[in-house]
Design an enzyme around this catalytic site. Sequence first.
Site, PDB file in Angstrom:
ATOM      1  N   CYS A  31      52.974  35.485  12.017  1.00  0.00           N
ATOM      2  CA  CYS A  31      52.194  36.246  12.999  1.00  0.00           C
ATOM      3  C   CYS A  31      52.886  36.259  14.364  1.00  0.00           C
ATOM      4  O   CYS A  31      52.938  35.239  15.057  1.00  0.00           O
ATOM      5  CB  CYS A  31      50.803  35.611  13.093  1.00  0.00           C
ATOM      6  SG  CYS A  31      49.813  36.183  14.476  1.00  0.00           S
ATOM      7  N   CYS A  34      50.716  35.351  17.402  1.00  0.00           N
ATOM      8  CA  CYS A  34      50.429  33.910  17.389  1.00  0.00           C
ATOM      9  C   CYS A  34      51.558  33.141  18.074  1.00  0.00           C
ATOM     10  O   CYS A  34      51.321  32.238  18.872  1.00  0.00           O
ATOM     11  CB  CYS A  34      50.287  33.395  15.955  1.00  0.00           C
ATOM     12  SG  CYS A  34      48.957  34.150  15.016  1.00  0.00           S
TER      13      CYS A  34
END
Length: 106
Positions: A31, A34
């Site tokens: 991600c 993230c």
Amino acid sequence: MATTKTTDSDFSTQVLQSDKPVLVDFWAEWCGPCKAIGPALEEISEDKGDSLSIVKLNIDENPLTPQQYNVRGIPTLLIFKDGAVVAEKVGALPKSQLENWIEQSI
């Protein structure tokens, strides 16, 4: 104090039974957003270590906890106080917005 990792098995001890508020970062290796907020969370953890714990939970390695809290997108940030969710944010935010959100939540 830097961020720490938590797992399905120690989530209850590290988060729900904590004597101070805990921000949980639900994330995954793949991600991008993230990874983008990781450094900001580290800095906030350094600044607020006395009043707030920040823990990261990898959703790929620990599927039970995200399911329990209806985590649908990542990054999802949940703030727990006395074992209950008091605030939730989905998506990456700049550090200043993260700090404001945390201040308002704890």
